[in-house]
Design a protein around this motif. Structure first.
Motif, short mmCIF file in Angstrom:
data_model
loop_
_atom_site.label_atom_id
_atom_site.label_comp_id
_atom_site.label_asym_id
_atom_site.label_seq_id
_atom_site.Cartn_x
_atom_site.Cartn_y
_atom_site.Cartn_z
N LEU A 296 -9.23 7.16 -0.22
CA LEU A 296 -9.00 5.85 0.38
C LEU A 296 -9.60 4.71 -0.44
O LEU A 296 -8.96 3.68 -0.63
N LYS A 297 -10.84 4.87 -0.91
CA LYS A 297 -11.47 3.80 -1.67
C LYS A 297 -10.65 3.43 -2.89
O LYS A 297 -10.51 2.24 -3.23
N LEU B 77 -4.78 -1.45 -4.27
CA LEU B 77 -4.09 -2.42 -3.42
C LEU B 77 -4.59 -3.83 -3.70
O LEU B 77 -3.80 -4.78 -3.81
N ASP C 45 0.83 -1.20 0.00
CA ASP C 45 0.00 0.00 0.00
C ASP C 45 0.87 1.25 0.00
O ASP C 45 0.60 2.21 -0.74
N THR D 104 -7.35 3.86 -3.31
CA THR D 104 -6.11 3.18 -2.92
C THR D 104 -6.40 1.73 -2.53
O THR D 104 -5.58 0.85 -2.78
N GLU D 105 -7.56 1.49 -1.92
CA GLU D 105 -7.91 0.12 -1.55
C GLU D 105 -8.13 -0.75 -2.78
O GLU D 105 -7.75 -1.93 -2.81
#
Length: 359
Positions: free
Chosen positions: A203-204, A210, A153, A206-207
């Motif tokens: 964030l969503k 990932l 991450d 990057t998730e």
């Protein structure tokens, strides 16, 4: 082209000593040369590579010509570079099996570390310790050419920010790698507004990235049992290549990643730092990695490089045009293995290359 300078102040020395930073960026150009830019902003400059040629004789009478690169920055848009700037060229490493590497138990990696070469075998793998930004603590480095990131991450988000200038939860700088010298870049419009939690890559996103990068699988090996491949495998071990390119690990367990847990994997890497000699040295430390050390790159999938990437360039800067050239660039801790390969008759050397291409 990565850029940094030696620490200039006590504060910078303390930053490196604490592990909170692995390098001190070049003051005007930041941590990486940006040779492209958005409209109305000047690119930082351009990388120029000059190659000279060096011939390496082999014991059976063959010879291999190696390309020796020299790097410089031309047409800098933001003034002269710092007098002590250190340059480190990098090509993007393969994006396969990364989620599996992330789940290798730390104890299993550290068990192979031998920084003082106490067993006298000439191999002294070392762990890089770098800052885990999500957990605010030092951690084992696993990813990148010098094991400069502890988690996938963090590597992903660092690439969003450093490579294309997008802010993320871990790297909230909307101007990316632009320094205070680059005022127009820092004042340019950006997408880091409240609609997206204040980040251009929220964030969503990057998730999702990932999940994608964790689950790209290494390729199947249809020729693993081929007779010539098995001959080459024996040569690989006889040369001592497996001392650093460790064939296998068993991954640990993670509740949210059952598909990656408790698997025997074959990355052919120990994920440790090794001194590769002056020929491959970039003379640019990164964390605990010296200017001569590199993390052992995993070899799985290396035979698919031509089909996937459209070329067969290897090593951290792509200087090797094929696998034999890559082997002959090995020095330092790998010198004995390189010399062993250089002394092989052509049929056995070809078998070794056939094995590598099967991975």
């Amino acid at each position: 082209l990565r850029l940094s300078i030696p620490p200039q102040t006590d504060a910078q020395k303390a930053l490196l000593a604490s592990g909170r930073a692995t390098v001190i960026p070049e003051p005007s150009y930041g941590g990486q040369l940006q040779d492209f830019s958005v409209q109305s902003i000047a690119a930082e400059g351009r990388m120029h590579i000059t190659y000279t040629r060096r011939t390496v004789p082999l014991a059976d009478g063959d010879a291999v010509e190696l390309l020796v690169p020299e790097y410089e920055i031309r047409d800098g848009s933001y003034g002269p570079l710092h007098a002590q700037v250190m340059l480190s060229p990098r090509v993007a490493p393969p994006m396969i099996g990364l989620g599996l590497l992330e789940l290798i138990p730390e104890a299993d990696i550290l068990a192979a570390a031998d920084p003082d070469d106490t067993d006298g075998d000439g191999i002294s793998g070392r762990a890089n310790r770098v800052w885990d930004m999500a957990n605010a603590r030092p951690a084992l480095g696993r990813f990148g050419w010098k094991a400069g990131h502890p988690t996938l991450d963090q590597q992903n988000q660092g690439a969003f920010n450093g490579d294309i200038g997008l802010s993320t939860p871990l790297f909230p700088h909307n101007a990316g790698d632009c320094t205070e010298t680059q005022a127009r870049c820092r004042a340019a419009p950006h997408g880091g507004d409240a609609k997206y939690q204040g980040f251009e890559v929220p964030l969503k996103m990057t998730e999702l990235v990932l999940f994608y990068t964790r689950n790209l699988a290494p390729p199947h090996r249809p020729a693993a049992s081929d007779r010539e491949v098995l001959r080459g495998k024996a040569e690989f071990h006889a040369a001592g290549c497996a001392s650093c390119h460790r064939p296998s690990f068993t991954t640990g367990s993670a509740v949210d990643r059952s598909n990656l847990s408790n698997q025997m994997i074959w990355p052919y890497s120990d994920l440790l730092l090794h001194d590769m000699g002056p020929g491959l040295a970039d003379n640019r430390p990164e964390g605990r990695a010296s200017g001569r050390e590199w993390r052992t790159p995993p070899l799985w999938g290396i035979g698919a490089t031509g089909a996937v990437s459209g070329h067969t360039r290897f090593l951290h800067d792509g200087r090797a045009r094929n696998l034999l050239e890559a082997i002959l660039w090995h020095g330092g801790e790998a010198r004995a293995a390189r010399d062993h390969v250089a002394a092989l008759p052509k049929s056995r050397r070809d078998a070794l290359i056939r094995f590598l291409r099967s991975l």
